[in-house]
Write an enzyme that holds these catalytic residues in place. Structure first.
Site, PDB file in Angstrom:
ATOM      1  N   HIS A 292       0.829  -1.209   0.000  1.00  0.00           N
ATOM      2  CA  HIS A 292       0.000   0.000   0.000  1.00  0.00           C
ATOM      3  C   HIS A 292       0.857   1.250   0.000  1.00  0.00           C
ATOM      4  O   HIS A 292       0.518   2.257  -0.622  1.00  0.00           O
ATOM      5  CB  HIS A 292      -0.931  -0.013   1.212  1.00  0.00           C
ATOM      6  CG  HIS A 292      -1.739  -1.259   1.290  1.00  0.00           C
ATOM      7  ND1 HIS A 292      -2.255  -1.757   2.446  1.00  0.00           N
ATOM      8  CD2 HIS A 292      -2.075  -2.127   0.314  1.00  0.00           C
ATOM      9  CE1 HIS A 292      -2.888  -2.882   2.194  1.00  0.00           C
ATOM     10  NE2 HIS A 292      -2.789  -3.122   0.913  1.00  0.00           N
TER      11      HIS A 292
ATOM     12  N   CYS B  56      -4.819  -0.047 -19.293  1.00  0.00           N
ATOM     13  CA  CYS B  56      -4.502   0.783 -18.128  1.00  0.00           C
ATOM     14  C   CYS B  56      -3.494   0.140 -17.166  1.00  0.00           C
ATOM     15  O   CYS B  56      -3.328   0.608 -16.052  1.00  0.00           O
ATOM     16  CB  CYS B  56      -5.767   1.169 -17.372  1.00  0.00           C
ATOM     17  SG  CYS B  56      -6.629  -0.223 -16.659  1.00  0.00           S
TER      18      CYS B  56
HETATM   19  C1  PEP Z   1      -4.054  -4.194 -13.811  1.00  0.00           C
HETATM   20  O1  PEP Z   1      -4.245  -5.320 -13.352  1.00  0.00           O
HETATM   21  O2  PEP Z   1      -3.352  -3.977 -14.813  1.00  0.00           O
HETATM   22  C2  PEP Z   1      -4.663  -3.031 -13.168  1.00  0.00           C
HETATM   23  C3  PEP Z   1      -4.621  -1.848 -13.733  1.00  0.00           C
HETATM   24  O3  PEP Z   1      -5.228  -3.218 -11.946  1.00  0.00           O
HETATM   25  P1  PEP Z   1      -4.379  -3.300 -10.592  1.00  0.00           P
HETATM   26  O4  PEP Z   1      -2.967  -2.967 -10.908  1.00  0.00           O
HETATM   27  O5  PEP Z   1      -5.022  -2.345  -9.657  1.00  0.00           O
HETATM   28  O6  PEP Z   1      -4.565  -4.725 -10.207  1.00  0.00           O
END
Ligand code: PEP
Ligand code: MG
Length: 749
Positions: A366, A679
């Site tokens: 975190h 993303c």
């Molecule tokens: C991902 O899995 O690429 C994502 C953007 O979500 P997180 O990193 O929050 O798991």
């Protein structure tokens, strides 16, 4: 020591204290200590060997050996008996030293006539400083009392050196905490920073080491331990309320165990009887625990030793009255140093910090998420830095390499400054294209968005030139609290986010907990494979209360404005359909209650599991948009844990199989006209971003600092040409297209 009594030991310590108080040069003090110790122990020789560098010991003072050998005789770590004491950190007590394994005498010292040898390590809180030795002609084994007495002297010596008692001309020992040091850790968040150290937990400095009033010291120790027990009990009682489970309680139980440990208390009482002050006795125990910590591999035992270390710190704070609030002011350009830190504590520092260095931590922790949101470099696994850094020390943090320079030399500072200036110049260049739409050299319009998760991120929306927030990770608001946030709190926050976005699109992703994101106030399951476990939408559909509350908060925050919602970790159509249904129910309810509903609502999902890429045509037709979560998708595609340092960099994102897979997703979305974006972290890496654009992605969401570099690269190249390079590399059977793309970029720069 002829009589071996505690009072004899106290007399010696008293003399050492006087030596410390005298206005003498470092070398004179060292000489005097050898003299006093030999006298008190009844030996012909007492010598102090200190580290010149991490591998070499030097004879720095002696009573009894030839004075010409001082500062001349040196030995390597492990060499001879002295070297062995230094390497192992263990005492050697021998009646017939020349017969000992590894014995090697140094002719220039004249030590060959001495038969008995007692050597103890000089160490402080896990740092090795040198070796203290007594020798005598008489063949005899030193008694355990004598060994103990010499260990206490060594401890006082270590403390004195910490206080700078031996610095000065002629003395080999440089004051600790003045030398420059390099720490090699890991990257938690890229970027560079230059500033001054700020210890999250200031170190306690013990200045009164010796006392000739053991009774009053014992009383002080007992009173402090009582106070400690009460505070541990209170912590346990406090933690026993709403969330009486999990690791938290285990740690506190371990604290209680130590606070009541008879062995721990007895050893400290003995130290006090021999003339140490209460705080010196606590620190001596702490040093022993740290030395053990360096040697144990067992994770459980290490954790318990850590607990003991924490407890010792608490006790030292009680005894010395030195709290966390030392009255010191945060230095300019503060760089936070901590063993570990929770997200809420990190956020409390607000935007003041320039960087963070942790001894523990992980990329997915975190704290790392918050550091990312604050766009400050973070180095993790910088071992022992909390022991070495002092508040205000100059410090350079290289988040790209995972390296930290503490008290750097001028040459390092100037090289680092050059590097930072270059980066700043590049940032300026990016600033100049901030408001220019991103269009590739062959005329393809790209939509660059930013990832966010905290209010602290929002100022970057304007500064970075991002066109909106492509991923707002809502779980951070849940992670930084110690209890479940209320709907009104969430609605307030989402309102502020939408206000700050000033009409730009914000894609709110509903709660993605489980796996690496565990809420402190929710019962955590002991899952064998949490990344594949009960997480994200799976939790939301099984226990829909929290998701409903969150959806309501989002609708209220939108208050009639357009709203975009995205579900995490959807693995099959039915999960999407059920989640979509929840949105419908919430909307109907809000309408019934007379609240405004969004003028435009879009509902999409993340694509993070390979299964979703093969979902039915119906799914692709119904879902309003998709966003590839490359972090998770890649870990499942290659079956390589994104949190595991051993494997997380093993497979290249530009691996042909992975790119082909993403290419297939692009093709499916094109056939159903489903808007698609990417993303994951890779969207923010310029070469990766260029390749993703070349294979057909038109929308990328990344950390704000990446928008400039990605845009600048995309605008300089033709996506069509890069696509051709990728296709050719595939045809040649290359495993990754990286090299071919790099060659192309270089040839066409
Ligand atoms: C991902 O899995 O690429 C994502 C953007 O979500 P997180 O990193 O929050 O798991
Ligand atoms: Mg994910």
């Amino acid at each position: 020591m002829p009589t071996n009594t505690e009072s004899e030991s106290r007399k010696l310590l008293g003399r050492l204290r006087d030596t410390m108080a005298e206005d003498a040069a470092g070398q004179a003090r060292l000489d005097k200590i050898t003299h006093l110790t030999a006298d008190s122990m009844g030996t012909e020789v007492c010598s102090i060997y200190l580290f010149r560098d991490p591998e070499t010991l030097e004879l720095c003072a002696t009573q009894g050996l030839k004075p010409e050998a001082v500062h001349q005789t040196r030995m390597k770590l492990g060499e001879g008996l002295v070297g062995r004491v230094a390497r192992t950190g263990k005492t050697i007590n021998s009646a017939d030293a020349p017969k000992e394994r590894g014995f090697r005498y140094m002719p220039e010292t004249g030590e060959e006539i001495y038969s008995s040898f007692l050597g103890v390590p000089i160490q402080r809180l896990g740092s090795k400083l040198g070796v203290l030795v007594v020798q005598s002609k008489q063949v005899r084994q030193f008694t355990s009392d004598e060994v103990y007495a010499l260990e206490v002297v060594a401890m006082v010596l270590a403390e004195m050196s910490e206080l700078g008692a031996f610095v000065g001309e002629g003395a080999a020992l440089k004051a600790r905490h003045t030398q420059s040091m390099l720490f090699r850790g890991g990257t938690g968040q890229e970027g560079s920073a230059m500033g001054n150290a700020w210890l999250h937990e200031p170190r306690v400095v013990v200045t009164n080491l010796v006392s000739d009033d053991p009774d009053s010291e014992l009383k002080r120790l007992n009173a402090a331990v009582d106070q400690l027990r009460v505070s541990v009990d209170q912590m346990l009682a406090g933690a026993g309320g709403e969330s009486a489970e999990g690791e938290h309680i285990q740690v506190l139980e371990a604290y209680r165990m130590f606070a009541n440990s008879k062995g721990w208390m007895r050893r400290m009482e003995e130290d006090i009887a021999r003339g140490l002050s209460a705080e010196a006795a606590v620190e001596k125990e702490q040093s022993t625990a740290r030395a053990r910590m360096a040697q144990v591999n067992d994770a459980y035992l290490r954790e318990r030793l850590h607990d003991l270390d924490d407890l010792s710190n608490r006790l030292l704070r009680i005894l010395t009255g030195q709290g966390r609030q030392t009255g010191a002011e945060l230095p300019e350009n503060p760089i936070l140093i901590a063993r570990n830190i929770g997200p809420a504590e990190l956020l409390e520092y607000n935007r003041k910090l320039k960087g963070v260095v942790l001894e523990e931590g992980s990329v997915g922790s975190h704290a790392a998420i918050v550091a990312r949101a604050l766009a400050i470099p973070l180095v993790i696994h910088a071992e022992r830095i909390t022991n070495e850094a002092l508040n205000g020390d100059q410090i350079l943090v290289d988040g790209d390499q995972g390296v930290v320079h503490l008290r750097p030399d001028e040459t390092v500072v100037s090289a680092f400054r050059d590097k930072m200036e270059m980066q700043a110049k590049a940032q300026e260049r990016y600033g100049s294209i901030r408001d220019t739409p991103c269009v590739s050299a062959d005329g393809v319009r790209m939509n660059l968005m930013m990832n966010a998760g905290l209010m602290a991120d929002l100022p970057s929306l304007e500064d970075s030139g991002a066109e909106g927030v492509g991923l707002f990770r809502t779980e951070l608001q849940f992670l930084i609290r110690n209890k479940m946030p209320r709907r009104t709190e969430l609605a307030d926050l989402y309102t502020r986010v939408l206000d700050a976005a000033k009409g730009k699109r914000v894609i709110f992703r509903t709660l993605d907990i489980g796996s690496d994101k565990v809420l402190p106030y929710m019962k955590s399951l002991d899952e064998p494979n949490p990344a594949l476990g009960w997480r994200a939408i799976r939790v939301a559909l099984d226990r829909p209360g929290v998701m409903r509350m969150q959806l309501q908060a989002l609708v209220r925050a939108a208050n009639g404005r357009p709203l975009t919602i995205m579900f995490p970790f959807i693995a099959q159509y039915e999960e999407y359909a059920r989640a979509r249904e929840e949105v419908g129910k919430v909307l109907a309810r809000e309408r019934r209650l007379g609240h405004a509903v969004p003028e435009k609502l879009e509902v999409g999902t993340m694509l993070e599991t390979p299964s979703l890429a093969f979902a039915s045509q119906r799914f692709f037709e119904e879902v309003e948009f998709l966003s590839i979560g490359g972090n998770d998708l890649k870990q499942f595609f290659f079956a390589a844990d994104r949190e595991n340092e051993m494997v997380r960099r093993r497979y290249d994102t530009l691996n042909v199989s992975f790119l082909s897979f993403i290419g297939d997703i692009v093709a499916r979305c094109e056939s159903t006209k489903t808007p698609l974006s990417f993303c994951g972290e890779d969207a923010g890496r310029p070469i990766e971003a260029l390749c993703l654009a070349a294979i057909g992605l038109r929308s990328l969401s990344m950390r704000p600092a990446s928008v400039g570099p990605v845009k600048s690269l995309l605008m300089r190249y033709s996506l069509k040409e890069v696509r051709d390079v990728i296709e050719e590399a595939k045809l040649r059977g290359e495993q990754s297209v990286r090299q071919s793309v790099m060659d192309y970029l270089r040839d066409n720069a």
